[in-house]
Design a protein around this motif. Structure first.
Motif, PDB file in Angstrom:
ATOM      1  N   VAL A  22       0.725  13.507  -3.984  1.00 39.19           N
ATOM      2  CA  VAL A  22      -0.348  13.412  -4.729  1.00 39.19           C
ATOM      3  C   VAL A  22      -1.918  14.197  -5.088  1.00 39.19           C
ATOM      4  CG1 VAL A  22      -0.307  11.750  -7.327  1.00 39.19           C
ATOM      5  CG2 VAL A  22       1.651  11.544  -5.513  1.00 39.19           C
ATOM      6  N   LYS A  23      -1.616  15.180  -5.554  1.00 43.17           N
ATOM      7  CA  LYS A  23      -2.999  15.861  -5.506  1.00 43.17           C
ATOM      8  C   LYS A  23      -3.821  15.413  -6.611  1.00 43.17           C
ATOM      9  CE  LYS A  23      -1.687  19.472  -2.381  1.00 43.17           C
ATOM     10  NZ  LYS A  23      -1.384  20.930  -2.381  1.00 43.17           N
ATOM     11  N   LEU A  24      -5.449  14.909  -6.558  1.00 36.16           N
ATOM     12  CA  LEU A  24      -6.248  14.648  -7.710  1.00 36.16           C
ATOM     13  C   LEU A  24      -6.570  16.075  -8.020  1.00 36.16           C
ATOM     14  CD1 LEU A  24      -7.684  11.388  -6.351  1.00 36.16           C
ATOM     15  CD2 LEU A  24      -5.380  12.031  -7.265  1.00 36.16           C
ATOM     16  N   THR A  25      -7.687  15.552  -9.104  1.00 34.72           N
ATOM     17  CA  THR A  25      -8.516  16.829  -9.951  1.00 34.72           C
ATOM     18  C   THR A  25      -9.564  17.234  -9.148  1.00 34.72           C
ATOM     19  OG1 THR A  25      -9.253  15.324 -10.956  1.00 34.72           O
ATOM     20  CG2 THR A  25      -7.961  16.296 -12.473  1.00 34.72           C
ATOM     21  N   ASP A  26      -9.775  16.169  -8.054  1.00 32.24           N
ATOM     22  CA  ASP A  26     -10.904  17.274  -7.334  1.00 32.24           C
ATOM     23  C   ASP A  26     -10.392  17.705  -6.089  1.00 32.24           C
ATOM     24  OD1 ASP A  26     -10.232  14.365  -5.960  1.00 32.24           O
ATOM     25  OD2 ASP A  26     -12.386  13.938  -6.022  1.00 32.24           O
ATOM     26  N   GLY A  27      -9.420  17.694  -5.524  1.00 28.49           N
ATOM     27  CA  GLY A  27      -8.903  18.197  -3.865  1.00 28.49           C
ATOM     28  C   GLY A  27      -8.359  17.247  -3.303  1.00 28.49           C
ATOM     29  N   THR A  28      -8.686  16.257  -3.495  1.00 24.60           N
ATOM     30  CA  THR A  28      -8.572  14.712  -2.411  1.00 24.60           C
ATOM     31  C   THR A  28      -6.690  14.713  -2.618  1.00 24.60           C
ATOM     32  OG1 THR A  28      -9.177  13.348  -4.263  1.00 24.60           O
ATOM     33  CG2 THR A  28     -10.513  13.619  -2.321  1.00 24.60           C
ATOM     34  N   ALA A  29      -6.002  14.293  -1.795  1.00 22.66           N
ATOM     35  CA  ALA A  29      -4.817  14.623  -1.145  1.00 22.66           C
ATOM     36  C   ALA A  29      -4.333  12.854  -0.899  1.00 22.66           C
ATOM     37  CB  ALA A  29      -3.178  15.472  -1.006  1.00 22.66           C
ATOM     38  N   TYR A  30      -3.248  12.212  -2.026  1.00 22.79           N
ATOM     39  CA  TYR A  30      -2.597  11.266  -1.277  1.00 22.79           C
ATOM     40  C   TYR A  30      -1.398  11.024  -1.317  1.00 22.79           C
ATOM     41  CZ  TYR A  30      -6.938   8.755  -2.510  1.00 22.79           C
ATOM     42  OH  TYR A  30      -8.666   8.598  -2.635  1.00 22.79           O
ATOM     43  N   GLU A  31      -0.707  10.452  -0.193  1.00 24.56           N
ATOM     44  CA  GLU A  31       0.586   9.810   0.446  1.00 24.56           C
ATOM     45  C   GLU A  31       1.317   8.554   0.096  1.00 24.56           C
ATOM     46  OE1 GLU A  31       1.731   9.871   4.541  1.00 24.56           O
ATOM     47  OE2 GLU A  31       2.066  11.987   4.795  1.00 24.56           O
ATOM     48  N   MET A  32       1.667   8.551  -1.357  1.00 31.70           N
ATOM     49  CA  MET A  32       2.784   7.494  -1.754  1.00 31.70           C
ATOM     50  C   MET A  32       3.998   7.727  -2.106  1.00 31.70           C
ATOM     51  SD  MET A  32       0.472   7.774  -5.283  1.00 31.70           S
ATOM     52  CE  MET A  32      -1.146   6.687  -5.072  1.00 31.70           C
ATOM     53  N   LYS A  33       4.426   6.247  -1.375  1.00 33.31           N
ATOM     54  CA  LYS A  33       6.068   6.232  -2.059  1.00 33.31           C
ATOM     55  C   LYS A  33       6.451   6.379  -3.970  1.00 33.31           C
ATOM     56  CE  LYS A  33       8.117   4.905   1.237  1.00 33.31           C
ATOM     57  NZ  LYS A  33       9.129   5.081   2.595  1.00 33.31           N
ATOM     58  N   THR A  34       7.366   6.615  -4.124  1.00 35.60           N
ATOM     59  CA  THR A  34       8.547   7.236  -5.152  1.00 35.60           C
ATOM     60  C   THR A  34       9.476   7.594  -5.310  1.00 35.60           C
ATOM     61  OG1 THR A  34       7.681   8.033  -7.357  1.00 35.60           O
ATOM     62  CG2 THR A  34       7.326   9.777  -4.845  1.00 35.60           C
ATOM     63  N   THR A  35       9.981   7.480  -6.086  1.00 35.91           N
ATOM     64  CA  THR A  35      11.237   7.337  -6.347  1.00 35.91           C
ATOM     65  C   THR A  35      11.518   9.141  -7.202  1.00 35.91           C
ATOM     66  OG1 THR A  35      11.386   6.459  -8.473  1.00 35.91           O
ATOM     67  CG2 THR A  35      12.473   5.392  -6.636  1.00 35.91           C
ATOM     68  N   TRP A  36      10.080   9.497  -7.905  1.00 37.77           N
ATOM     69  CA  TRP A  36      10.290  10.923  -8.007  1.00 37.77           C
ATOM     70  C   TRP A  36       9.799  12.405  -7.158  1.00 37.77           C
ATOM     71  CZ3 TRP A  36       6.891  14.940  -7.313  1.00 37.77           C
ATOM     72  CH2 TRP A  36       6.855  16.150  -8.049  1.00 37.77           C
TER      73      TRP A  36
END
Length: 73
Positions: free
Chosen positions: A14-28
């Motif tokens: 998941v990439k935020l508007t400021d450029g940072t990115a996070y790994e997340m668990k999801t069904t998407w």
């Protein structure tokens, strides 16, 4: 319990508007997909409180203040 009825639960980026990115668990999406957010908690006024102001619709706030002006409001 029935087999194969639950969606796949996997990791995406998941990439935020400021450029940072996070790994997340999801069904998407699918494993390894990337989700770019247009609005996120770091910049949206609903979470940051920025730009919050009192709207005086129809003079209700001023009417309230006038009615209770002697009580220290």
């Amino acid at each position: 319990m029935k087999k194969d009825i639950h969606p796949d639960y996997h990791t995406i980026e998941v990439k935020l508007t400021d450029g940072t990115a996070y790994e997340m668990k999801t069904t998407w999406g699918k494993e390894g997909d990337s989700l770019q957010l247009d609005i996120d908690p770091t910049v949206h006024p609903a979470w940051t409180g920025a730009g919050a102001r009192l709207m005086d619709t129809g003079g209700r706030v001023s009417k309230f203040k006038k009615k209770y002006e002697g009580l220290g409001f």
